[in-house]
Design a protein around this motif. Structure first.
Motif, PDB file in Angstrom:
ATOM      1  N   ILE A 142       0.750  -1.122  -0.107  1.00 51.83           N
ATOM      2  CA  ILE A 142      -0.079  -0.024  -0.054  1.00 51.83           C
ATOM      3  C   ILE A 142       0.947   1.264  -0.094  1.00 51.83           C
ATOM      4  CG2 ILE A 142      -1.792  -1.385   1.200  1.00 51.83           C
ATOM      5  CD1 ILE A 142      -1.396   0.414   3.702  1.00 51.83           C
ATOM      6  N   VAL A 143       0.270   2.350  -0.230  1.00 53.06           N
ATOM      7  CA  VAL A 143       1.268   3.512  -0.755  1.00 53.06           C
ATOM      8  C   VAL A 143       0.398   4.640   0.131  1.00 53.06           C
ATOM      9  CG1 VAL A 143       2.135   5.212  -2.168  1.00 53.06           C
ATOM     10  CG2 VAL A 143       1.945   2.896  -3.048  1.00 53.06           C
ATOM     11  N   HIS A 144       1.112   5.250   1.184  1.00 53.65           N
ATOM     12  CA  HIS A 144       0.699   6.386   2.003  1.00 53.65           C
ATOM     13  C   HIS A 144       1.329   7.721   1.750  1.00 53.65           C
ATOM     14  CE1 HIS A 144       0.312   8.387   6.152  1.00 53.65           C
ATOM     15  NE2 HIS A 144      -0.706   8.763   5.553  1.00 53.65           N
ATOM     16  N   PHE A 145       0.720   8.739   1.025  1.00 57.73           N
ATOM     17  CA  PHE A 145       1.106   9.913   0.832  1.00 57.73           C
ATOM     18  C   PHE A 145       0.803  10.804   2.302  1.00 57.73           C
ATOM     19  CE2 PHE A 145       0.091   8.615  -3.630  1.00 57.73           C
ATOM     20  CZ  PHE A 145       1.148   9.149  -4.266  1.00 57.73           C
ATOM     21  N   LYS A 146       2.130  10.987   2.903  1.00 59.50           N
ATOM     22  CA  LYS A 146       1.850  11.654   4.313  1.00 59.50           C
ATOM     23  C   LYS A 146       1.402  12.924   4.309  1.00 59.50           C
ATOM     24  CE  LYS A 146       5.069  10.041   7.216  1.00 59.50           C
ATOM     25  NZ  LYS A 146       6.411   9.675   7.637  1.00 59.50           N
ATOM     26  N   GLN A 147       1.911  13.718   3.326  1.00 60.28           N
ATOM     27  CA  GLN A 147       1.221  15.100   3.309  1.00 60.28           C
ATOM     28  C   GLN A 147      -0.071  15.376   2.988  1.00 60.28           C
ATOM     29  OE1 GLN A 147       4.831  14.473   2.838  1.00 60.28           O
ATOM     30  NE2 GLN A 147       5.245  14.970   4.908  1.00 60.28           N
ATOM     31  N   ALA A 148      -0.064  14.619   1.770  1.00 58.77           N
ATOM     32  CA  ALA A 148      -1.348  14.776   1.191  1.00 58.77           C
ATOM     33  C   ALA A 148      -2.699  14.113   1.883  1.00 58.77           C
ATOM     34  CB  ALA A 148      -1.166  14.306  -0.345  1.00 58.77           C
ATOM     35  N   ASN A 149      -2.276  13.021   2.842  1.00 62.66           N
ATOM     36  CA  ASN A 149      -3.259  12.601   3.536  1.00 62.66           C
ATOM     37  C   ASN A 149      -4.102  11.495   2.572  1.00 62.66           C
ATOM     38  OD1 ASN A 149      -4.591  11.329   5.845  1.00 62.66           O
ATOM     39  ND2 ASN A 149      -5.839  13.180   5.900  1.00 62.66           N
ATOM     40  N   VAL A 150      -3.444  10.903   1.643  1.00 60.99           N
ATOM     41  CA  VAL A 150      -4.066   9.944   0.667  1.00 60.99           C
ATOM     42  C   VAL A 150      -3.412   8.436   0.851  1.00 60.99           C
ATOM     43  CG1 VAL A 150      -4.365   9.326  -1.692  1.00 60.99           C
ATOM     44  CG2 VAL A 150      -4.421  11.730  -0.908  1.00 60.99           C
ATOM     45  N   ILE A 151      -4.233   7.420   0.883  1.00 62.88           N
ATOM     46  CA  ILE A 151      -3.652   6.176   0.701  1.00 62.88           C
ATOM     47  C   ILE A 151      -4.020   5.387  -0.466  1.00 62.88           C
ATOM     48  CG2 ILE A 151      -3.364   4.034   1.947  1.00 62.88           C
ATOM     49  CD1 ILE A 151      -4.323   5.520   4.418  1.00 62.88           C
ATOM     50  N   HIS A 152      -3.042   4.852  -1.196  1.00 59.58           N
ATOM     51  CA  HIS A 152      -3.748   3.798  -2.271  1.00 59.58           C
ATOM     52  C   HIS A 152      -3.540   2.442  -1.690  1.00 59.58           C
ATOM     53  CE1 HIS A 152      -4.048   1.763  -5.741  1.00 59.58           C
ATOM     54  NE2 HIS A 152      -3.809   2.640  -6.611  1.00 59.58           N
ATOM     55  N   MET A 153      -4.736   1.551  -1.673  1.00 62.02           N
ATOM     56  CA  MET A 153      -4.557   0.414  -0.984  1.00 62.02           C
ATOM     57  C   MET A 153      -4.247  -0.823  -1.957  1.00 62.02           C
ATOM     58  SD  MET A 153      -5.103   0.800   2.283  1.00 62.02           S
ATOM     59  CE  MET A 153      -5.523  -1.021   2.705  1.00 62.02           C
ATOM     60  N   GLY A 154      -3.871  -0.690  -3.253  1.00 60.45           N
ATOM     61  CA  GLY A 154      -4.003  -1.576  -3.961  1.00 60.45           C
ATOM     62  C   GLY A 154      -5.107  -2.575  -3.866  1.00 60.45           C
ATOM     63  N   ASP A 155      -4.931  -3.753  -4.318  1.00 54.53           N
ATOM     64  CA  ASP A 155      -6.298  -4.842  -4.175  1.00 54.53           C
ATOM     65  C   ASP A 155      -6.565  -5.337  -2.893  1.00 54.53           C
ATOM     66  OD1 ASP A 155      -7.108  -4.143  -6.833  1.00 54.53           O
ATOM     67  OD2 ASP A 155      -6.723  -6.227  -7.682  1.00 54.53           O
TER      68      ASP A 155
END
Length: 312
Positions: free
Chosen positions: A186-199
């Motif tokens: 999973i990818v966490h953009f810390k400043q943007a507060n966005v998480i990509h969870m993949g599948d």
């Protein structure tokens, strides 16, 4: 607003059905090449000043765009690369410098070869490279993917995680063990507060757990818990498939996972075989809610099988 949300949901179901159909071919890459993508539209949604999501066919694409270039999370199918580039060109004139694959499945990594040829550095967990370098078989859909050429393989791999410091943000790429597959991050953009969870998180009725390629229900549960530990009420969550989500959606997903796991585990512990559990229809009480609008008719039975097989 209701009409817009309804359209997004309808488009998701169509996309999920397309992806399922592609997985059901004899050879996934050949199915993707022969499939008619001419009517697929890539839709961009701006999440923050620098972070976007692209919806099309296959897995949702996360995008970070800024002075350091463009950084993608997943890249869908090869025939869509030009459309993806055109959609990105509407908000950035920078080159695609990095691609992170959330896992190895072809609907998330099919564009690797095209982007690698144009200089993009591909980053992923080490198991992504290992699996993509040889022919893969997804038993659930009777689908084979041939070994990919070197240019399509990740050139930067990691064991636990890596951080990309780009476009004014710190993007943590975190491996989650034996979840949707054994290759997930999973990818966490810390400043943007966005998480990509993949599948590890999709908004489908029940998630696909690729048990033949290292996936398991307990890993999917742990991935949801990890995502929730990084999220607050304002976090924007990009699922692997489906519309944008919030923390409450991921909480409901976790409840779905833990509840169904408990039910199936109890029956297995009582000595029931897989066929007996499937025949018993243990998830029937949830068919009108969690099990509604399945991409294929026997999806619930498949999910029961995946959970049963992955229980230790």
């Amino acid at each position: 607003m209701y009409r817009e949300l309804k359209n997004i949901h309808t488009n998701f179901l169509r996309t999920f059905a397309l992806t399922t159909a592609l997985f059901s071919g004899t050879m996934m890459s050949q199915s993707a090449v022969s499939q008619d993508f001419s009517n697929v539209q890539i839709r961009a949604e701006k999440l923050t000043d620098n972070v976007y999501v692209l919806f099309g066919a296959g897995g949702n694409i996360g995008v970070s765009a800024g002075k350091d270039g463009v950084f993608l999370i997943d890249d869908q199918f090869a025939p869509l690369t030009d459309k993806i580039k055109a959609a990105i060109g509407e908000f950035s004139d920078q080159p695609i410098r990095y691609v992170v694959n959330t896992h190895f499945h072809f609907d998330h990594s099919g564009g690797n070869e095209n982007l690698g040829k144009h200089g993009a550095v591909i980053v992923a967990h080490k198991n992504v490279r290992l699996r993509m370098a040889k022919e893969q078989f997804v038993k659930a859909f009777n689908a084979r993917t041939p070994a990919q050429p070197d240019i399509a393989l990740p050139v930067v791999t990691f064991q636990e995680g890596v951080t990309l410091h780009l476009n004014g943000d710190d993007a943590d790429v975190i491996h989650v063990k034996n979840a949707h597959t054994d290759t997930d991050s999973i990818v966490h953009f810390k400043q943007a507060n966005v998480i990509h969870m993949g599948d590890t998180f999709t908004t489908s009725p029940y998630p696909f757990i690729d048990v033949d390629n290292g996936g398991g229900i307990d890993g999917v549960i742990e991935a949801a818990k990890l995502g929730l530990s990084l999220a607050d009420d304002n976090t924007q969550i990009i699922p692997g498939h489906g519309p944008m989500s919030k923390k409450a959606d991921l909480e409901d997903h976790l409840k779905k996972l833990t509840t169904t796991r408990e039910i199936i585990a109890k029956l297995k512990s009582e000595g029931m075989s897989l066929s007996e559990v499937i025949t018993a229809k243990p998830l029937a009480p949830f068919e009108d809610t969690w099990g509604a609008q399945k991409p294929i008719a026997n999806w619930t039975d498949l999910y029961v099988e995946w959970v049963y097989q992955s229980l230790k």
